[in-house]
Write an enzyme that holds these catalytic residues in place. Sequence first.
Site, PDB file in Angstrom:
ATOM      1  N   ASP A  77      -9.258  26.044   6.080  1.00 36.54           N
ATOM      2  CA  ASP A  77      -9.654  25.245   7.247  1.00 36.54           C
ATOM      3  C   ASP A  77     -10.939  25.822   7.845  1.00 36.54           C
ATOM      4  OD1 ASP A  77      -8.791  23.117   9.257  1.00 36.54           O
ATOM      5  OD2 ASP A  77      -9.149  24.840  10.556  1.00 36.54           O
ATOM      6  N   ASP A 112     -18.877  15.222   8.539  1.00 39.21           N
ATOM      7  CA  ASP A 112     -18.606  14.705   7.192  1.00 39.21           C
ATOM      8  C   ASP A 112     -19.466  15.412   6.154  1.00 39.21           C
ATOM      9  OD1 ASP A 112     -16.788  12.968   8.263  1.00 39.21           O
ATOM     10  OD2 ASP A 112     -18.073  11.192   8.130  1.00 39.21           O
ATOM     11  N   GLU A 153      -9.876  18.079   8.021  1.00 39.48           N
ATOM     12  CA  GLU A 153     -10.858  19.001   7.448  1.00 39.48           C
ATOM     13  C   GLU A 153     -10.221  20.071   6.566  1.00 39.48           C
ATOM     14  OE1 GLU A 153      -9.847  20.750  11.559  1.00 39.48           O
ATOM     15  OE2 GLU A 153     -10.057  18.784  10.621  1.00 39.48           O
TER      16      GLU A 153
END
Length: 209
Positions: free
Chosen positions: A83, A100, A126
Site C-alpha cells: 500500500d 492514477d 491503491e
Amino acid sequence: MVVMIKKEIACWNDEKIRRLMSNYVGLTALALHRLELLDIAKHTNITDELTGVYNKRFFNEILSKQIFLAKRRNEHLSLLILDPDHFKNLHDTYGEGAGDRILQQMTRIISDFVNKSDIIARYDHEEIAIIMPTLFITRALVKADEIRRIIEYTDFDDIVPGQTIKLTVSIGIASFPEHGTEQETLIKLANKALYQAKEGGRNRVAGPY
C-alpha cells in the site's frame, strides 16, 4: 499426462532419478498452468483497467488455485499486500489523475522486478497484492524489502509537470504454510501485517508476528 519409459527397470528405484523426475513434472505443470492462465485471460475480463495487472476477482480465484497446488506439491507460497504511504494526501494535493498515474507507474515498477511466475493484482483501491509461488517467508521478506527500496528511490517525474514526486510503500506478508493453510487466513494475516507496517512508521515490511 507425462509418460517416461526406460528399459532398465531398476533405475526407477534410484532416489536421485525420482527427484529429477519430480522436478521435471513440476516445471512442466507450472508451464502448462501459465499457458492456461494466458488462455483464460484472452476470454475473460480478469485485468484491472487502470493498471493492466489482474483484478481482485481473478486474484481471489488464482490464490485459491495456487494454495491448492502448494498443498499438493508440499511447497511454500507467500502473499504480499502493498500500500502506498500517504496516498490520500498525494491524491488530494495533485488530483485523481495524478493518483492514477502514480498507481500505473508503481505497478510497472513492480511488474518489471518480480519473477515471471509471480502474480500481481490490484487488490483494493491503491493496494497491490503479489502472489509468489514456491517462496518461503525469509526469502519473501527480502524480495519485499527490495521492492520497497526500489520504489523509495524512484523519481516519479511524469506525474505532475515540472515536479518530482517521491513515494514510499508499506508491505505486509503472510506465507503458506507457516502462517496459514487457507486463503482467508493468509489474506487476513497479510492485511494485519500491512497494518503493523503502517503503525510502525510506514516505509517498511512486516510479517504477521
